[in-house]
Design a protein around this motif. Structure first.
Motif, PDB file in Angstrom:
ATOM      1  N   VAL A 340      82.283  48.688  47.344  1.00 18.98           N
ATOM      2  CA  VAL A 340      81.756  49.822  48.104  1.00 18.98           C
ATOM      3  C   VAL A 340      81.595  51.001  47.146  1.00 18.98           C
ATOM      4  N   ALA A 341      80.405  51.573  47.125  1.00 19.79           N
ATOM      5  CA  ALA A 341      80.129  52.750  46.291  1.00 19.79           C
ATOM      6  C   ALA A 341      79.726  53.898  47.206  1.00 19.79           C
ATOM      7  N   GLU A 342      80.408  55.032  47.064  1.00 25.00           N
ATOM      8  CA  GLU A 342      80.123  56.210  47.873  1.00 25.00           C
ATOM      9  C   GLU A 342      79.776  57.384  46.962  1.00 25.00           C
ATOM     10  N   THR A 343      78.757  58.146  47.332  1.00 22.57           N
ATOM     11  CA  THR A 343      78.440  59.351  46.566  1.00 22.57           C
ATOM     12  C   THR A 343      79.580  60.359  46.746  1.00 22.57           C
ATOM     13  N   GLY A 358      68.110  61.868  52.558  1.00 21.81           N
ATOM     14  CA  GLY A 358      67.624  60.510  52.779  1.00 21.81           C
ATOM     15  C   GLY A 358      66.981  59.913  51.538  1.00 21.81           C
ATOM     16  N   VAL A 359      66.192  60.724  50.836  1.00 26.20           N
ATOM     17  CA  VAL A 359      65.538  60.248  49.608  1.00 26.20           C
ATOM     18  C   VAL A 359      66.584  59.926  48.537  1.00 26.20           C
ATOM     19  N   LEU A 360      67.596  60.785  48.387  1.00 24.35           N
ATOM     20  CA  LEU A 360      68.626  60.564  47.377  1.00 24.35           C
ATOM     21  C   LEU A 360      69.440  59.312  47.683  1.00 24.35           C
ATOM     22  N   GLN A 361      69.754  59.097  48.960  1.00 26.67           N
ATOM     23  CA  GLN A 361      70.525  57.917  49.328  1.00 26.67           C
ATOM     24  C   GLN A 361      69.698  56.653  49.126  1.00 26.67           C
ATOM     25  N   PHE A 364      69.785  55.891  45.521  1.00 22.20           N
ATOM     26  CA  PHE A 364      71.097  55.355  45.158  1.00 22.20           C
ATOM     27  C   PHE A 364      71.192  53.872  45.536  1.00 22.20           C
ATOM     28  N   SER A 365      70.752  53.554  46.740  1.00 26.81           N
ATOM     29  CA  SER A 365      70.775  52.163  47.189  1.00 26.81           C
ATOM     30  C   SER A 365      69.867  51.284  46.332  1.00 26.81           C
ATOM     31  N   ARG A 366      68.682  51.810  45.996  1.00 27.14           N
ATOM     32  CA  ARG A 366      67.747  51.037  45.185  1.00 27.14           C
ATOM     33  C   ARG A 366      68.305  50.793  43.784  1.00 27.14           C
ATOM     34  N   MET A 382      73.276  46.383  50.237  1.00 29.04           N
ATOM     35  CA  MET A 382      72.633  47.207  51.247  1.00 29.04           C
ATOM     36  C   MET A 382      73.229  48.611  51.235  1.00 29.04           C
ATOM     37  N   GLY A 383      72.392  49.575  51.585  1.00 23.91           N
ATOM     38  CA  GLY A 383      72.841  50.948  51.700  1.00 23.91           C
ATOM     39  C   GLY A 383      73.099  51.311  53.152  1.00 23.91           C
ATOM     40  N   PHE A 384      74.255  51.930  53.414  1.00 20.81           N
ATOM     41  CA  PHE A 384      74.625  52.378  54.749  1.00 20.81           C
ATOM     42  C   PHE A 384      75.012  53.848  54.680  1.00 20.81           C
ATOM     43  N   SER A 385      74.223  54.714  55.300  1.00 22.53           N
ATOM     44  CA  SER A 385      74.559  56.130  55.356  1.00 22.53           C
ATOM     45  C   SER A 385      74.888  56.649  53.968  1.00 22.53           C
ATOM     46  N   GLN A 386      76.176  56.940  53.703  1.00 23.32           N
ATOM     47  CA  GLN A 386      76.551  57.542  52.433  1.00 23.32           C
ATOM     48  C   GLN A 386      77.134  56.521  51.463  1.00 23.32           C
TER      49      GLN A 386
END
Length: 569
Positions: A340-343, A358-361, A364-366, A382-386
């Motif tokens: 799990v990676a969180e900003t 939204g663009v930054l997240q 990050f997911s990409r 997969m990216g989920f929220s933060q």
């Protein structure tokens, strides 16, 4: 100055010697038509170009008569011999004035051999290219033909750019992606072409292996292969130096910046016309990216729903979950760890707009998806929220150290060396699991690891669940004020960092407890004399109580020291 062509009327003039002019480049120069090409015009037939070979060749984008243009930059300024003589008789230097105004060159029609010799010396002193035309040439006619040549060139450029634009649009409409666009662009310009994110991660590239290797070896890439976008200007560059052989333009759609389109060539400077072609190609790249994002959004919705169900234990039986994952291109029927990676930035209390968050997240997911695709193409990401969740396959024999080395390498690639608007993030790693049924527990472990790891080590922490120890129990206490009071009550004055002595004594106490009250070993670690340490122990017991003989007090102090290491309490 150097002779490029001969004029019978002035052939006997002895002009300043210089080395031969190098051959003109195959592509037009930035700013217009090269002087050498203009010598083929009828009005300049037989003219001589006097040019300093140490000065870079300049292009002509306009033409005017001497004195007619207040700012003749990129102009070919034209005059006859009488006008030059009239200026000089009035005490004005036409050569110095044209040079100061940034003229490309001065073309003079007519004149004697003696005048040509004198003018050549004056032009050389002013570092101004000089075109000596025949006596029959009319300055007005030269201006007209030069303007026609510039217009013809611009029409050809527009035709070329429009043709390339149609080809690139056709590639996208036929289902091609960014790799196909780069391939076409590399063919148009020669060399290599790349599409990167706005922070410099390469999304697509094309060109020969040699061209790509040469591009990636440039100083505009860091050691992780990221384009250092914060140091690279976009648009037209000065046509001098090694950086003139590369160019970048933004890929934008509406108010969104999707990244950069970059071109790299090895044998010439990229011109304004090449940059214009890049800009047209960038609009097509924006179309391709928007199309990919639309398709990806639909696919991601179903992928995210399944992974959420799997992480919460609602994906059905292990056999059904494995089969469903396989249909999505994922392999979860193996030994896995949950990452799990969180900003580190709290988006819930950010000053950024929801659109920017939204663009930054998404970026990050990409980044995680791309980094994992290189190492483990069938790993779910997969990216989920933060947060971003990845199920990484690990070897059956891999221990904790080996797993952390692998995860840390992926984190290093995603983080790069900073810059480019990247946000820091912390990472948590679960224990290995051998069954899909254990995914919920592993997910909880990774969440605990990333949360507690950030408290212990600060931003950008990479923490394994097994490394939490007692901290994972302390993190279960919801009220940090209770923890703070416990620390203050247990450590007293040592809880504060207001003096170096408190910090030093607290470190002494920590090492004493870690060594199970082994005074000799503690003195060795602290590089203290034995008697010095005994004095410190007496002082600590006066402040905290008889912890050397009271095991319960030692446990209390050990816990207080652990809590003190945690941040945000």
């Amino acid at each position: 100055m150097v002779n490029v062509a001969k004029d019978d009327a002035l052939v006997d003039a002895e002009l300043p010697s210089a080395s031969p002019l190098t051959a003109p480049p195959s592509h037009d120069l930035v700013g217009g038509v090269s002087l050498e090409r203009l010598l083929a015009l009828p009005s300049l037939a037989g003219a001589r170009l006097l040019h300093d070979p140490d000065e870079p060749a300049r292009g002509v984008s306009r033409a005017s008569l001497l004195g007619a243009a207040p700012e003749p930059r990129h102009h070919l300024v034209c005059a006859d011999a009488e006008t030059i003589e009239a200026w000089q008789a009035a005490g004005r230097d036409p050569f110095e004035q044209c040079s100061l105004d940034g003229a490309t060159a001065l073309a003079v029609a007519g004149g004697t051999s003696d005048q040509a010799l004198h003018w050549g010396s004056q032009a050389a002193a002013a570092r101004l290219p000089l075109v000596l035309a025949s006596r029959t040439a009319a300055p007005e006619r030269i201006v007209t033909e030069v303007l026609e040549a510039v217009l013809d060139q611009q029409a050809g450029i527009l035709e070329r750019v429009e043709e390339a634009h149609q080809i690139l649009v056709g590639v996208v409409l036929a289902g091609g992606g960014l790799e196909d666009l780069c391939q076409q662009l590399a063919g148009f310009l020669g060399g290599a072409a790349m599409v990167t994110t706005s922070d410099g991660r390469v999304l697509a590239s094309a060109g020969s292996e040699a061209d790509l290797a040469a591009a990636l070896s440039l100083d505009c890439f860091d050691r992780t292969g990221r384009l250092i976008t914060e140091h690279e200007p976009v648009g037209i560059r000065p046509p001098h130096g090694a950086s003139a052989r590369r160019a970048m333009v933004r890929i934008a759609a509406g108010n969104l910046n999707h990244g950069l389109l970059a071109a790299f060539v090895g044998d010439r400077a990229l011109t304004a016309d090449d940059v214009h072609l890049l800009e047209r190609a960038a609009t097509v790249a924006a179309l391709a990216i928007t199309k990919e994002q639309a398709v990806s959004a639909v696919e991601s919705k179903y992928r995210a729903e399944f992974l959420r169900d799997a992480l919460s234990g609602r994906a059905g039986s292990p056999t059904e979950a494995v089969a469903h994952a396989a249909s999505l291109g994922w392999d979860i029927d193996r030994r896995l760890v949950v990452v799990v990676a969180e900003t580190d930035e709290d988006d819930a209390h950010s000053t950024r707009s929801p659109e920017e968050v939204g663009v930054l997240q998404e970026r990050f997911s990409r980044a995680w998806s791309q980094a994992m695709a290189v190492r483990d193409p069938r790993a779910p990401v997969m990216g989920f929220s933060q947060e971003v969740v990845a199920l990484c396959g690990v070897s059956p024999t891999a221990d904790t150290d080996a797993i952390m080395r692998t995860v840390s390498e992926v984190v290093r690639v995603i983080s790069g060396i900073g810059g480019g608007g990247r946000r820091t993030f912390s990472t948590g790693v679960s224990r290995p699991i051998d069954s899909v049924a254990d995914l919920p527990q592993a997910y909880d472990e990774a969440l605990s690891a990333v949360s507690v790891g950030r408290q212990l080590h600060g931003d950008s922490a990479v923490t394994h669940f097994d490394g939490l120890g007692v901290f994972r129990l302390l993190a279960l206490i919801p009220d940090s004020a209770d923890l703070r009071r416990f620390v203050d009550e247990s450590l007293g004055g040592l809880a504060a960092d207001d003096s170096p002595e408190n910090v030093d004594l607290r470190r002494t106490l920590s090492i004493l407890i870690d060594t199970n009250m082994n005074v000799a070993e503690t003195a060795r670690r602290l590089f203290f004399h034995y008697n010095t340490l005994r004095y410190r122990i007496v002082k600590l017991e006066k402040m905290l109580g008889p912890f050397t003989t009271d095991p319960q007090l030692r446990l209390k102090l050990a816990l207080a020291l652990k809590v003190h290491q945690m941040r945000g309490i």
